[in-house]
Design a protein around this motif. Structure first.
Motif, short mmCIF file in Angstrom:
data_model
loop_
_atom_site.label_atom_id
_atom_site.label_comp_id
_atom_site.label_asym_id
_atom_site.label_seq_id
_atom_site.Cartn_x
_atom_site.Cartn_y
_atom_site.Cartn_z
N SER A 46 0.75 -1.26 0.03
CA SER A 46 -0.07 0.01 -0.33
C SER A 46 0.91 1.13 -0.01
O SER A 46 1.90 1.49 0.83
N CYS A 47 0.45 2.29 -0.79
CA CYS A 47 0.99 3.76 -1.00
C CYS A 47 0.23 4.77 -0.96
O CYS A 47 -0.84 4.74 -1.58
N GLY A 48 0.44 5.48 0.03
CA GLY A 48 -0.42 6.62 0.43
C GLY A 48 0.10 7.89 -0.51
O GLY A 48 1.41 7.91 -0.34
N ILE A 49 -0.84 8.66 -1.38
CA ILE A 49 -0.33 9.60 -2.02
C ILE A 49 -0.48 10.96 -1.30
O ILE A 49 -1.77 11.28 -0.97
N VAL A 50 0.48 11.64 -0.97
CA VAL A 50 0.38 12.99 -0.37
C VAL A 50 1.09 14.20 -1.18
O VAL A 50 1.70 13.81 -2.05
N GLY A 51 0.82 15.38 -0.76
CA GLY A 51 1.35 16.25 -1.49
C GLY A 51 0.48 17.74 -0.96
O GLY A 51 -0.67 17.70 -0.54
N LEU A 52 0.81 19.01 -1.48
CA LEU A 52 0.03 20.11 -1.45
C LEU A 52 -1.09 19.94 -2.25
O LEU A 52 -0.96 19.43 -3.20
N PRO A 53 -2.10 20.81 -1.91
CA PRO A 53 -3.29 20.92 -2.91
C PRO A 53 -2.77 21.27 -4.48
O PRO A 53 -1.62 22.19 -4.42
N ASN A 54 -3.24 20.96 -5.44
CA ASN A 54 -2.97 21.31 -6.76
C ASN A 54 -1.70 20.91 -7.38
O ASN A 54 -0.93 21.54 -8.13
N SER A 55 -1.20 19.79 -6.71
CA SER A 55 0.27 19.38 -7.02
C SER A 55 0.30 18.16 -8.15
O SER A 55 1.14 17.86 -8.67
N GLY A 56 -0.92 17.70 -8.15
CA GLY A 56 -1.33 16.71 -9.23
C GLY A 56 -1.41 15.28 -8.78
O GLY A 56 -1.26 14.37 -9.39
N LYS A 57 -1.74 15.21 -7.40
CA LYS A 57 -1.86 13.84 -6.87
C LYS A 57 -3.03 12.98 -7.60
O LYS A 57 -2.58 11.70 -7.86
N SER A 58 -4.08 13.64 -7.50
CA SER A 58 -5.25 12.85 -8.22
C SER A 58 -5.14 12.55 -9.69
O SER A 58 -5.43 11.42 -10.12
#
Length: 367
Positions: A46-58
């Motif tokens: 399992s990998c959790g995707i994190v980052g600032l908003p609008n960084s392109g995570k989704s």
């Protein structure tokens, strides 16, 4: 334009319809995923995707899954609920094993204590191809983190619990130009592009939230910057999430051709899988269930056979007798388990011996 401005321009009824459609599509996907054995499989990392908003995570999440699951927009906090998806880990060894490995159903006998004793080593050639079950990676995409997230600021703090349970973190760092190729401007929540600062902000919030996990930094770049050296003081992989999502509609041959034109050796998913396995010190072993199914299992290097047995099934650990193993390549060369045994390629391992990458393992156990 403010977040409120975006709501006004879409219109409340239009926005509600868009959210409802996306919500139903997401629910349908999650239901199908949960029905799929890979979703909560012990074979998954399992990998959790994190980052600032609008960084392109989704966008990266959708690209990795090669389908539109997470909503993507040019304003912050588009991700309200965590998005969860599972992808198979490509492994050409599985197909090669499936071509040559087959077997009869496991034989059994009753031991002196009256218990059933299973022996799964009686494999021989079959004409039908066994089912292939790959290892998997589960990705969890949460809302963007901002300063003060550990104290309740923003939306990401609500979902930090999901990140606490993952094996590794996929930290998406924005490095693409604010102007999207569509002509829309994607604002940066901190007003300018500064990957080092952005990493420090998110890492601090994770640390203050009590979360420390092996981390893969993903620099989300523009298509024109895929071969550029950004000179940042951390190890990272480069991905153009938007491009990769668009490439998902192409055939494998077309993707490879486009990659070659861009000078890109590996796409994002292949890079993420490779880096995840390296970071978590994972190897892969294989099992054959009665010659009908070939299965890949990720496990930490150096794991003892008794633990490996428990990963496959608790009964195998509880009643462990021995493990018979053969290197996958040697097995494919001789063509069957019986031929491997006749050639002296099968080794018997005790409970304390350690598994290595590429072993095909058959367990003998009594319950």
């Amino acid at each position: 334009m403010s977040f409120r401005g975006h709501i006004d321009c879409f219109g409340f009824s239009s926005l509600r319809r868009r959210y409802f459609t996306l919500f139903k599509a997401r629910e349908h996907f999650l239901k199908n995923s949960k029905d799929n054995k890979l979703y909560n499989s012990p074979m998954s990392v399992s990998c959790g995707i994190v980052g600032l908003p609008n960084s392109g995570k989704s966008t990266l999440f959708n690209a990795l899954l090669k389908k539109q699951i997470a909503q993507v927009a040019e304003y912050p906090y588009t991700t309200i609920e965590p998005n969860v998806g599972v992808v198979e880990v490509p492994d050409e060894r599985l197909d090669k094993l499936a071509e040559v490995i087959s077997g009869n159903p496991s034989t059994h006998s009753v031991n002196t204590q009256g218990r059933t004793e299973w022996n799964r080593s009686t494999t021989s050639l079959r004409t039908d191809k066994p089912k292939v079950v790959p290892a998997a990676i589960k990705f969890i995409d949460i809302a963007g983190l901002i300063k003060g997230a550990h104290q309740g600021e923003g939306l990401g703090n609500q979902f930090l619990a999901h990140i606490r349970e993952v094996d590794a973190i996929l930290h998406v760092v924005r490095a693409f130009d604010p102007s999207a190729s569509s002509g829309q401007v994607i604002p940066h929540v901190m007003h300018d592009i500064n990957p080092v600062r952005d990493i420090e902000v998110v890492n601090l919030e994770l640390e203050l939230g009590g979360i420390k996990k092996p981390t893969i930094y993903v620099l989300n770049v523009s298509e024109s910057d895929l071969t550029r050296d950004f000179g940042v003081p951390f190890t990272y992989i480069k991905v153009c999430a938007k491009l990769e999502f668009e490439l998902a509609d192409l055939s494998d041959a077309e993707q490879k051709q486009y990659q070659k034109a861009l000078g890109v050796e590996k796409l994002g998913l292949e890079q993420v899988i490779g880096k995840s396995y390296q970071l978590l010190n994972l190897i892969t072993f294989f099992t054959i269930a009665g010659g009908k199914m070939v299965q890949a299992w990720p496990v930490k290097a150096g794991t003892e056979m008794i633990e490996v047995a428990g990963i496959v099934h608790s009964d195998m650990e509880r009643g462990f007798i021995a493990a018979e193993v053969c290197d996958w390549q040697k097995l494919t060369e001789v063509g069957s388990w019986l031929a491997a045994r006749a050639s002296g390629l099968i080794k018997t391992c005790g409970r304390d011996e350690k598994v290595v990458d590429g072993l095909v393992v058959e367990f003998k156990f009594s319950v």
